[in-house]
Design an enzyme around this catalytic site. Structure first.
Site, PDB file in Angstrom:
ATOM      1  N   GLU A   1     -84.022  35.517 -32.840  1.00 25.95           N
ATOM      2  CA  GLU A   1     -83.093  36.569 -32.434  1.00 25.95           C
ATOM      3  C   GLU A   1     -81.644  36.158 -32.672  1.00 25.95           C
ATOM      4  O   GLU A   1     -80.804  36.998 -33.006  1.00 25.95           O
ATOM      5  CB  GLU A   1     -83.334  36.928 -30.968  1.00 25.95           C
ATOM      6  CG  GLU A   1     -84.677  37.648 -30.788  1.00 25.95           C
ATOM      7  CD  GLU A   1     -84.956  38.037 -29.353  1.00 25.95           C
ATOM      8  OE1 GLU A   1     -85.017  39.241 -29.074  1.00 25.95           O
ATOM      9  OE2 GLU A   1     -85.115  37.118 -28.521  1.00 25.95           O
TER      10      GLU A   1
ATOM     11  N   GLY B   1     -86.171  33.166 -29.288  1.00 29.22           N
ATOM     12  CA  GLY B   1     -84.724  33.289 -29.192  1.00 29.22           C
ATOM     13  C   GLY B   1     -84.011  32.744 -30.413  1.00 29.22           C
ATOM     14  O   GLY B   1     -82.936  33.223 -30.777  1.00 29.22           O
TER      15      GLY B   1
ATOM     16  N   GLU C   1     -93.194  35.955 -28.382  1.00 30.83           N
ATOM     17  CA  GLU C   1     -92.965  36.112 -26.953  1.00 30.83           C
ATOM     18  C   GLU C   1     -94.132  36.748 -26.208  1.00 30.83           C
ATOM     19  O   GLU C   1     -94.423  36.371 -25.062  1.00 30.83           O
ATOM     20  CB  GLU C   1     -91.687  36.938 -26.703  1.00 30.83           C
ATOM     21  CG  GLU C   1     -90.391  36.165 -26.897  1.00 30.83           C
ATOM     22  CD  GLU C   1     -89.851  36.253 -28.312  1.00 30.83           C
ATOM     23  OE1 GLU C   1     -88.652  36.006 -28.506  1.00 30.83           O
ATOM     24  OE2 GLU C   1     -90.645  36.566 -29.234  1.00 30.83           O
TER      25      GLU C   1
ATOM     26  N   ALA D   1     -86.314  29.830 -27.139  1.00 30.61           N
ATOM     27  CA  ALA D   1     -85.611  29.585 -25.886  1.00 30.61           C
ATOM     28  C   ALA D   1     -86.303  28.428 -25.166  1.00 30.61           C
ATOM     29  O   ALA D   1     -87.460  28.100 -25.448  1.00 30.61           O
ATOM     30  CB  ALA D   1     -85.614  30.835 -25.022  1.00 30.61           C
TER      31      ALA D   1
END
Length: 254
Positions: A106, A103, A126, A60
């Site tokens: 994911e 991200g 993370e 992300a």
């Protein structure tokens, strides 16, 4: 444009395209993914997800994440987009080159089929940034690789290379970089040769909670049993088999 979309009759190829940020997932990219999902919900087709510049998605966008608040966390900004991708009617193929972190990982977990290149680096770091993987990893990863391996990956924050990801079953195949997209298209070709409704019902059954089985299969199969396409395909199969049998008999009696 953060996601480049190529549309074909039976498939869509979506390329994450922020090469200057290693395809980091920002709000614009999330918005683009929602728009892509809306189109595929309206007209179901197989989706191939990949990234530009030898990277799938390095995570992300940290600059945006740093400024997000508790209220943003409760909105599930990335998670809701990835759930929508997961629930698309037709299969999603993630063709992963290079980094798929945070991200990005994911997003890859949300796909039905994952293939990669030897340069794959996938994981969820993370906790090292003071947050957790909250866009699907804590429930999807155990389903993919098992609880013990998911715990190993998520609690240590370490990264898997292609060989280990393949051994774990996190990806189903590893191909040279120049073969990655052709192999993804080969998978899409195999999917496209099958009945679209049967494919959609199979995906729906795969995604249905265990408590609803086997009732869900009975209902979905009942619909397929009454479909003209089932009759057409089975008739064609029987005719091909009969033709092969006649050819075999003719050869053996010569």
């Amino acid at each position: 444009m953060t996601v480049h979309v190529e549309e074909r009759d039976d498939r869509v190829i979506a390329t994450l395209d922020r090469p200057e940020k290693r395809n980091a997932i920002d709000q614009d990219m999330i918005d683009a993914l929602h728009a892509l999902c809306a189109a595929l919900e309206e007209r179901p087709r197989t989706l191939i997800l990949t990234g530009s510049g030898g990277v799938f998605a390095a995570g992300a966008d940290i600059a945006q994440l740093r400024d997000r608040t508790a209220a943003d966390a409760r909105r599930g900004i990335n998670a809701m987009a990835f759930i929508r991708i997961r629930e698309l009617p037709m299969p999603v193929i993630a063709a992963i080159d290079g980094y798929a972190l945070g991200g990005g990982a994911e997003l890859a977990y949300a796909a039905d089929i994952r293939i990669a290149t030897p340069s794959l680096a996938i994981g969820n770091p993370e906790t090292g940034l003071g947050i957790m993987a909250a866009a699907g990893a804590t429930w999807r990863l155990p389903e993919i690789v098992g609880e013990a391996r998911a715990s190993d990956l998520l609690l240590t924050g370490r990264t898997l290379d292609a060989d280990e990801a393949l051994r774990w079953g996190l990806v189903s195949a590893v191909h040279p970089a120049d073969r990655l997209l052709p192999e993804a298209h080969a998978i899409a070709d195999r999917i496209g040769a099958n009945d679209a409704l049967a494919t959609q019902h199979t995906k729906r059954a795969l995604r249905t909670p265990r408590a609803q089985h086997p009732a869900i299969e009975f209902e979905l199969q009942a619909e397929l049993f009454d479909s003209p396409e089932k009759h057409r395909r089975m008739t064609a199969f029987l005719e091909r088999r009969a033709a092969r049998t006649r050819q075999h008999d003719e050869r053996t009696t010569r």
